[in-house]
Design a protein around this motif. Structure first.
Motif, PDB file in Angstrom:
ATOM      1  N   LEU A  17       0.672  -1.175   0.045  1.00 55.41           N
ATOM      2  CA  LEU A  17      -0.029   0.014   0.071  1.00 55.41           C
ATOM      3  C   LEU A  17       0.755   1.306   0.171  1.00 55.41           C
ATOM      4  O   LEU A  17       0.280   2.233  -0.488  1.00 55.41           O
ATOM      5  CB  LEU A  17      -0.970  -0.125   1.249  1.00 55.41           C
ATOM      6  N   TYR A  20       1.455   3.390  -3.155  1.00 52.79           N
ATOM      7  CA  TYR A  20       0.205   3.671  -4.155  1.00 52.79           C
ATOM      8  C   TYR A  20       0.413   5.008  -4.593  1.00 52.79           C
ATOM      9  O   TYR A  20       0.078   5.032  -5.976  1.00 52.79           O
ATOM     10  CB  TYR A  20      -1.185   3.255  -3.280  1.00 52.79           C
ATOM     11  N   GLU A  65      -1.120  -2.854 -11.186  1.00 52.82           N
ATOM     12  CA  GLU A  65      -0.871  -2.785  -9.549  1.00 52.82           C
ATOM     13  C   GLU A  65      -1.912  -1.773  -9.223  1.00 52.82           C
ATOM     14  O   GLU A  65      -2.516  -2.207  -8.034  1.00 52.82           O
ATOM     15  CB  GLU A  65       0.548  -2.334  -9.082  1.00 52.82           C
ATOM     16  N   ILE A  69      -4.816  -3.542  -6.395  1.00 53.68           N
ATOM     17  CA  ILE A  69      -4.820  -2.754  -5.019  1.00 53.68           C
ATOM     18  C   ILE A  69      -6.292  -2.360  -4.695  1.00 53.68           C
ATOM     19  O   ILE A  69      -7.010  -2.600  -3.786  1.00 53.68           O
ATOM     20  CB  ILE A  69      -3.900  -1.374  -4.741  1.00 53.68           C
ATOM     21  N   TYR A 128      -5.956  -9.216  -1.470  1.00 52.16           N
ATOM     22  CA  TYR A 128      -5.061  -8.974  -2.341  1.00 52.16           C
ATOM     23  C   TYR A 128      -4.560 -10.164  -3.100  1.00 52.16           C
ATOM     24  O   TYR A 128      -4.018 -10.971  -2.338  1.00 52.16           O
ATOM     25  CB  TYR A 128      -3.832  -7.975  -1.729  1.00 52.16           C
TER      26      TYR A 128
END
Length: 148
Positions: A17, A20, A65, A69, A128
């Motif tokens: 995370l 991000y 990605e 997420i 995830y």
């Protein structure tokens, strides 16, 4: 099902995370790819490789990605999802007091933010990429253990 190692699992979730915001900036396409010409009178070297292709690969990887997420975050409980969003995904950085006010309507809900963040990280790890971030206490005896 074997017992989950909460500490390692949350660490794995944070590792995914934390970048991000950077990935979101990378995946955003700029308005133009042209550069102003520089007139220096100096001869220019030929650049080997295809930098445009490398940039495109980086953008596509970042978009992939981000989608993974966001898919995982959408499966969290509402309060956990909001706390995760404001902690890791919002364009602005928020303090726990800010998050407490935004999610729970009270700046005195710091402990609740911490609890929901802890729960949210575990839920995120489960969601995830099919539980890839989960870490188990007795991994040698566990066939479900997936490493990130």
């Amino acid at each position: 099902m074997p017992e989950i190692d909460s500490k390692k699992t949350k660490k794995n979730a944070r590792r995914v995370l934390n970048p991000y915001r950077n990935l979101a900036r990378i995946s955003g396409l700029s308005l133009t790819d042209t550069k102003s010409p520089a007139i220096t009178g100096m001869p220019r070297n030929n650049v080997f490789g295809n930098s445009k292709e490398i940039k495109n690969v980086n953008v596509i990887s970042a978009i992939d990605e981000i989608e993974e997420i966001e898919k995982a975050v959408s499966n969290l409980s509402r309060e956990c999802m909001e706390v995760i969003y404001y902690t890791y995904m919002s364009k602005e950085l928020h303090t726990k007091i800010d998050i407490a006010g935004l999610v729970f309507g009270s700046i005195n809900a710091n402990k609740t933010v911490e609890r929901r963040l802890s729960e949210g990280l575990l839920q995120f790890a489960e969601a995830y990429r099919g539980g890839r971030l989960l870490s188990f206490k007795n991994q040698e005896n566990c066939s479900l253990s997936l490493k990130y």
